[in-house]
Design an enzyme around this catalytic site. Structure first.
Site, PDB file in Angstrom:
ATOM      1  NE  ARG A  63       1.276   5.045   1.576  1.00 29.71           N
ATOM      2  CZ  ARG A  63       1.316   5.506   2.821  1.00 29.71           C
ATOM      3  NH1 ARG A  63       0.677   6.610   3.143  1.00 29.71           N
ATOM      4  NH2 ARG A  63       1.979   4.851   3.739  1.00 29.71           N
ATOM      5  CD  GLU A 100      -2.619  -7.566  12.432  1.00 32.75           C
ATOM      6  OE1 GLU A 100      -2.742  -7.603  13.666  1.00 32.75           O
ATOM      7  OE2 GLU A 100      -2.338  -6.533  11.807  1.00 32.75           O
TER       8      GLU A 100
END
Length: 177
Positions: A63, A100
């Site tokens: 993006r 994460e």
């Protein structure tokens, strides 16, 4: 207090709860592309931030390309792709970074950043800062100087700015939550 552009962006972005996994509030920027005038305002704001301060724009997959190419064109400077591992032809240089849950790696074509070039790293969203920090390492490995970071959205509670922010490096996020 948010400025007028930030308010327009906030009114346009869609919040999608529990996507792509439960507990995540996805910020869908695709409605921005349905409004050409708002898109132009966003590109202008980014270009005004960087005008005369960078020699190249690096966009982070995927993006980061959506505004990054237009920013580079507006500034009349080259645009360099930073992609996920295995998506670019050789020769490439890579950098791993922590997610994460696990790790990832990004790559860029070797030699597309020249020593001493001032670089803007652009992406749509600043969360933990891991991807942009990895891109910083790739640029510095080639002798480039990260002069600026720009993001459409910043998620303040994840404190990604702290991972990136050095006194001499400017950082712009047009809106944040």
């Amino acid at each position: 207090m948010k400025n007028q552009l930030a308010k327009q962006i906030d009114q346009t972005i869609e919040n999608i709860p529990d996507f792509p996994i439960a507990g995540v509030q996805f910020k869908d920027i695709s409605p921005l592309f349905l409004n050409p005038e708002l898109y132009k305002k966003v590109v202008k704001a980014f270009a005004d931030f960087s005008r005369g301060k960078v020699d190249v724009v690096c966009g982070l997959e995927s993006r980061g390309y959506l505004f990054g190419v237009s920013i580079a064109a507006e500034l009349n400077v080259p645009f360099v792709l930073v992609r996920k591992k295995g998506k670019l032809p050789p020769p490439v240089i890579g950098q791993s970074y922590a997610l994460e849950y696990g790790t990832a790696e990004i790559e860029m074509r070797e030699g597309q950043i020249q020593p001493g070039q001032r670089v803007l790293i652009h992406d749509d969203l600043l969360a933990t800062g891991g991807t942009a920090a990895a891109a910083t390492h790739l640029i510095e490995k080639q002798g480039g100087i990260v002069a600026q970071y720009s993001f459409l959205i910043e998620l303040f509670e994840l404190q990604g700015r702290g991972k990136l922010k050095k006194e001499e490096v400017e950082l712009l996020s047009l809106t944040g939550y």
